[in-house]
Design an enzyme around this catalytic site. Structure first.
Site, PDB file in Angstrom:
ATOM      1  N   GLY A 155      -2.549   6.229   2.777  1.00  0.00           N
ATOM      2  CA  GLY A 155      -2.527   5.218   3.832  1.00  0.00           C
ATOM      3  C   GLY A 155      -1.186   4.521   3.972  1.00  0.00           C
ATOM      4  N   ASP A 204       5.332   1.878 -10.930  1.00  0.00           N
ATOM      5  CA  ASP A 204       4.118   2.691 -10.853  1.00  0.00           C
ATOM      6  C   ASP A 204       4.304   3.860  -9.885  1.00  0.00           C
ATOM      7  OD1 ASP A 204       2.569   1.395 -12.668  1.00  0.00           O
ATOM      8  OD2 ASP A 204       1.306   0.337 -11.228  1.00  0.00           O
ATOM      9  N   PRO A 222       0.781  -1.236   0.000  1.00  0.00           N
ATOM     10  CA  PRO A 222       0.000   0.000   0.000  1.00  0.00           C
ATOM     11  C   PRO A 222       0.811   1.285   0.000  1.00  0.00           C
ATOM     12  CG  PRO A 222       0.055  -0.929   2.193  1.00  0.00           C
ATOM     13  CD  PRO A 222       0.728  -1.929   1.299  1.00  0.00           C
ATOM     14  N   LYS A 234       0.834   6.362 -13.304  1.00  0.00           N
ATOM     15  CA  LYS A 234      -0.443   6.825 -13.835  1.00  0.00           C
ATOM     16  C   LYS A 234      -1.156   7.617 -12.751  1.00  0.00           C
ATOM     17  CE  LYS A 234      -1.119   2.789 -16.820  1.00  0.00           C
ATOM     18  NZ  LYS A 234      -2.000   1.646 -17.121  1.00  0.00           N
TER      19      LYS A 234
END
Length: 396
Positions: free
Chosen positions: A354, A194, A171, A216
């Protein structure tokens, strides 16, 4: 003791004798079986592990006392009887036949030693420490930990067929990537990364590891999905190990399956390393359980980007709703849930960034959450939790 001459033996198909049938002998037997040896165990008594190995056909068990002829045609012998006289006789018989013998009970009186071994995939590190097994074991454990977590240089420098590994980075907190994911990252020649992946880990890579930015954000795509697929296939085709480092889990509302299929269609081997999904980890980081006994027994994970979002079906779900990528549609989603029967007083929590140091939680209800989010200028990345559990904070 001398420092000895370290060497690895190819024992595949070769006769190796283990004298003794207790737990120590059983451990040596298992290692030898894994090495492909033709293992013969000689013991007046054998523990359950040895009997089970013999029943499976992994080893041949001779339930009797040791005889010198047991070493005929042997390449190696381990003795672990716990009886000093028997171990002495095995060492003597082996020396007479010029067969290397490992004596488990006394390294100082053993012609050969078995080092402590740390393994990670095809990497094998042997550790000897001057005849001090506990010292060697402590060193082995430290090395094994660094191998498992990718802290040691694991990249290949002799080229092999290229491959792609899809790694779920978790996460956001770099400590929440799995040990396998961390290890694969340490092995990479190319990393296609990413925006929401644990990017701090990139600083640990060697300078010659190629980093390809594939981040993205809403309305801002550095690379189209087709371009990402092409890079994975191209670099693997050059004989490189390509790691596709993604946030969360590659198969939870991501395009990991598309990338894997593109690789397979091109004949590129692909491995999937699951990651901790932000759908579960981000609420947990805020102290919000997606299920809790007596509160919610089920949950649904939903991509708010889905234009065909079936809000009516979601509103009828008796449980928790977890929305990913939903900040831009928060007001719409809240209004439609209420319109389809969810109470306006139902708790909602929005967790931004988070697991990160700057994590922030905004709480409200379906009636108030859009206004509160605007007031606090809530932005992505964020996870939206709708349901009674959103009022909980179990870590407080």
């Amino acid at each position: 003791m001398t420092t000895g001459y370290p060497v690895h033996l190819d024992l595949a198909g070769r006769r190796v004798v283990v004298v003794g049938g207790g737990p120590v002998a059983a451990r040596r037997m298992r290692d030898l079986v894994d090495a492909g040896a033709d293992v013969h165990v000689v013991a007046a008594y054998a523990c359950e592990d040895v009997h089970e190995a013999a029943a499976r056909g992994d080893a041949v068990l001779h339930l009797r006392e040791f005889e010198c002829r047991d070493l005929d045609d042997a390449w190696l012998v381990h003795t672990a009887t716990g009886d000093e006289e028997v171990d002495d006789s095995v060492v003597a018989a082996a020396s007479e036949r010029r067969v290397w013998c490992v004596r488990a009970s006394d390294a100082a009186r053993s012609p050969a030693w078995r080092p402590a071994v740390a393994r990670s995939g095809d990497v094998v590190v042997s550790v000897s420490a001057g005849g001090d097994p506990r010292r060697a074991t402590a060193l082995r454990s430290a090395i094994a930990a660094d191998l498992q977590t990718g802290r040691l240089p694991l990249r290949r420098h002799r080229r092999r067929p290229g491959r792609v590994t899809l790694v779920g980075g978790g996460p956001g907190d770099p400590g929440l990537i799995t040990t396998r994911g961390r290890r694969r990252l340490a092995e990479a020649d190319v990393v296609v990364v990413d925006r929401l992946a644990p990017r701090e880990l990139l600083a640990e890579l060697a300078d010659d590891v190629e980093i390809v930015e594939a981040g993205k954000a809403p309305g801002d795509h550095l690379m189209r999905q087709e371009e990402i697929n092409a890079v994975l296939v191209d670099r693997a085709g050059r004989g490189l190990h390509v790691v596709r480092l993604k946030g969360g889990d590659p198969l939870v509302l991501g395009r990991g399956s598309e990338e894997a299929e593109a690789c397979r269609a091109a004949g590129v081997p692909v491995e999937l390393v699951p990651g901790v999904s932000s759908a579960l980890a981000v609420p947990a980081a805020a102290g919000i359980p997606v299920t809790a006994r007596g509160v919610a027994s089920r949950f649904a994970v939903v991509s708010a980007h889905d234009e065909a979002l079936d809000v009516e079906a979601l509103a009828s779900l008796d449980g928790t709703l977890v929305f990913l990528r939903g900040v831009g549609r928060l007001a719409e989603i809240a209004e439609r849930l209420v319109a389809h029967g969810r109470p306006g007083s139902e708790p909602v929590a929005v967790v931004e960034r988070g697991t990160r140091p700057d994590q922030r939680v905004t709480r409200g209800t379906l009636e108030t959450i859009a206004r509160r989010a605007r007031e606090r200028e809530v932005t992505n990345p964020a996870v939206i939790v709708v349901g009674a559990v959103a009022a909980l904070e179990v870590t407080r």
